[in-house]
Design a protein around this motif. Structure first.
Motif, PDB file in Angstrom:
ATOM      1  N   LYS A 113      21.577 -11.572  30.763  1.00 31.37           N
ATOM      2  CA  LYS A 113      21.212 -12.079  32.089  1.00 31.37           C
ATOM      3  C   LYS A 113      20.198 -11.183  32.795  1.00 31.37           C
ATOM      4  N   LYS A 114      20.415  -9.878  32.761  1.00 33.98           N
ATOM      5  CA  LYS A 114      19.538  -8.959  33.498  1.00 33.98           C
ATOM      6  C   LYS A 114      18.302  -8.546  32.706  1.00 33.98           C
ATOM      7  N   LEU A 115      18.463  -8.316  31.392  1.00 37.92           N
ATOM      8  CA  LEU A 115      17.370  -7.747  30.599  1.00 37.92           C
ATOM      9  C   LEU A 115      16.732  -8.733  29.625  1.00 37.92           C
ATOM     10  N   ASP A 116      17.460  -9.767  29.240  1.00 32.85           N
ATOM     11  CA  ASP A 116      16.946 -10.750  28.283  1.00 32.85           C
ATOM     12  C   ASP A 116      16.326 -10.050  27.071  1.00 32.85           C
ATOM     13  N   ILE A 117      17.143  -9.233  26.389  1.00 36.02           N
ATOM     14  CA  ILE A 117      16.622  -8.427  25.290  1.00 36.02           C
ATOM     15  C   ILE A 117      16.209  -9.311  24.108  1.00 36.02           C
ATOM     16  N   LYS A 118      15.156  -8.876  23.429  1.00 32.94           N
ATOM     17  CA  LYS A 118      14.648  -9.571  22.251  1.00 32.94           C
ATOM     18  C   LYS A 118      15.017  -8.831  20.966  1.00 32.94           C
ATOM     19  N   TYR A 119      15.310  -7.554  21.120  1.00 30.89           N
ATOM     20  CA  TYR A 119      15.598  -6.712  19.942  1.00 30.89           C
ATOM     21  C   TYR A 119      16.400  -5.515  20.438  1.00 30.89           C
ATOM     22  N   LEU A 120      17.423  -5.143  19.694  1.00 37.29           N
ATOM     23  CA  LEU A 120      18.287  -4.026  20.087  1.00 37.29           C
ATOM     24  C   LEU A 120      18.386  -3.040  18.930  1.00 37.29           C
ATOM     25  N   VAL A 121      18.113  -1.782  19.216  1.00 36.58           N
ATOM     26  CA  VAL A 121      18.222  -0.713  18.224  1.00 36.58           C
ATOM     27  C   VAL A 121      19.307   0.255  18.693  1.00 36.58           C
ATOM     28  N   VAL A 122      20.341   0.459  17.873  1.00 32.83           N
ATOM     29  CA  VAL A 122      21.425   1.379  18.246  1.00 32.83           C
ATOM     30  C   VAL A 122      21.704   2.325  17.083  1.00 32.83           C
ATOM     31  N   GLY A 123      22.347   3.432  17.385  1.00 34.72           N
ATOM     32  CA  GLY A 123      22.771   4.370  16.361  1.00 34.72           C
ATOM     33  C   GLY A 123      23.928   3.790  15.560  1.00 34.72           C
ATOM     34  N   ASP A 124      24.159   4.336  14.375  1.00 30.66           N
ATOM     35  CA  ASP A 124      25.189   3.756  13.504  1.00 30.66           C
ATOM     36  C   ASP A 124      26.613   4.004  13.980  1.00 30.66           C
ATOM     37  N   ASP A 125      26.785   4.841  15.008  1.00 35.81           N
ATOM     38  CA  ASP A 125      28.131   5.108  15.530  1.00 35.81           C
ATOM     39  C   ASP A 125      28.292   4.578  16.960  1.00 35.81           C
ATOM     40  N   PHE A 126      27.449   3.634  17.360  1.00 37.40           N
ATOM     41  CA  PHE A 126      27.436   3.153  18.744  1.00 37.40           C
ATOM     42  C   PHE A 126      28.643   2.275  19.049  1.00 37.40           C
ATOM     43  N   HIS A 127      29.346   2.583  20.157  1.00 38.85           N
ATOM     44  CA  HIS A 127      30.434   1.763  20.684  1.00 38.85           C
ATOM     45  C   HIS A 127      30.227   1.606  22.184  1.00 38.85           C
TER      46      HIS A 127
END
Length: 310
Positions: A113-127
């Motif tokens: 709703k706020k960011l309308d992300i197109k692509y998300l990159v996270v670390g392999d331990d992200f929670h």
């Protein structure tokens, strides 16, 4: 790079971006690998590259003074992220209310709703989300539902060990600046504004610039050979004490830096103090006179170190 403080400052113009989320404490080589991927995707999709981070860091909210020492304050992160070429840094206030947000609401309300992300990159331990129930699998499901791509980046390894903020803290605590620098991809430094101190150094001919350490726990303490940036285009040499100054009954952690052959007024300037070599731990002396003798020795050793490197 633009700093956005708080979700309430997000506007329609901020919708549509590629995003990475995390503490990014230290902006080490592992973080930089994540950010490099983010920038590649931003260029491919022709949208801004944005990092979302939290203040305070989650562990500081839950553990208080028992939280791990911070490698970097928000300003330090901003400086390093700007060097990476990002477009925006979104800093979200991490409160108990925010911590109780479900992982599903975190995705729907903030990411979509706020960011309308197109692509998300996270670390392999992200929670993320309430009780850290959100994980990469949930993000993949959400990506299919809302139409965004998501990848996790494998931890960057060095000598078969994972590069992490924890390992950098350990290296700094042990005075091993070289090992910390190898994981950071640069020398460790502390930035801060020069404030008025007790001016005790002037009475013994060793004036210092005082920088408050605005963090619960400092990852470093002791006496260091330093280089200082931020006065003009020149790099200044000096020696610094980081700690509570027990000999003069100090109570707040601060950084005191003495610059060699320098006498101008520095109050109000934003300095970056680069730690070059640790000389010794901070200790309490029985008298101010004994402290003065040790400070003279520290200055001599620091000058010798710089002379050998020049």
């Amino acid at each position: 790079m633009k700093l956005l403080r708080g979700i309430h400052n997000l506007k329609n113009e901020h919708r549509g971006c590629v995003l990475s989320i995390g503490n990014f404490d230290g902006i080490h080589l592992g973080h930089q690998a994540v950010l490099n991927r983010l920038l590649i995707e931003a260029e491919r999709l022709n949208v801004p590259a944005v990092v979302l981070t939290f203040e305070p860091q989650p562990a500081e909210l839950f553990a208080g003074d028992n939280a791990p020492a911070r490698l970097s304050r928000l300003r330090d992160k901003f400086v390093q992220l700007e060097k990476q070429g990002l477009d925006r840094l979104l800093c979200v206030s991490f409160t108990h209310h925010f911590a109780n947000l479900s992982a599903e609401d975190f995705i729907a309300e903030l990411l979509i709703k706020k960011l309308d992300i197109k692509y998300l990159v996270v670390g392999d331990d992200f929670h993320f989300g309430y009780q850290r129930k959100g994980d990469f699998a949930l993000l993949k499901q959400a990506g299919k539902k809302y139409g965004f791509e998501v990848i996790d980046t494998q931890s960057l390894m060095q000598s078969d060990l994972r590069i992490s903020s924890t390992r950098i803290r350990d290296a700094l605590a042990q005075g091993d600046l070289q090992r910390a620098s190898a994981m950071l991809g640069r020398k460790y430094s502390i930035a801060g504004r020069v404030v008025h101190g007790q001016k005790l150094g002037r009475t013994i001919g060793v004036p210092t610039a005082n920088l408050l350490l605005k963090r619960r726990v400092s990852p470093v303490s002791g006496v260091y050979v330093v280089s200082v940036l931020g006065i003009n285009e020149k790099v200044y040499q000096g020696v610094a004490n980081i700690g509570q100054r027990p000999t003069v009954q100090g109570v707040r952690q601060q950084l005191e830096v003495h610059l060699f052959d320098f006498s101008a007024d520095l109050y109000g300037l934003q300095l970056e103090v680069i730690l070059e070599e640790k000389l010794r731990d901070e200790v309490r002396f029985d008298s101010f006179a004994e402290l003065k003798i040790q400070i003279d020795k520290d200055i001599e050793l620091a000058r010798e170190w710089h002379n050998k490197k020049s």
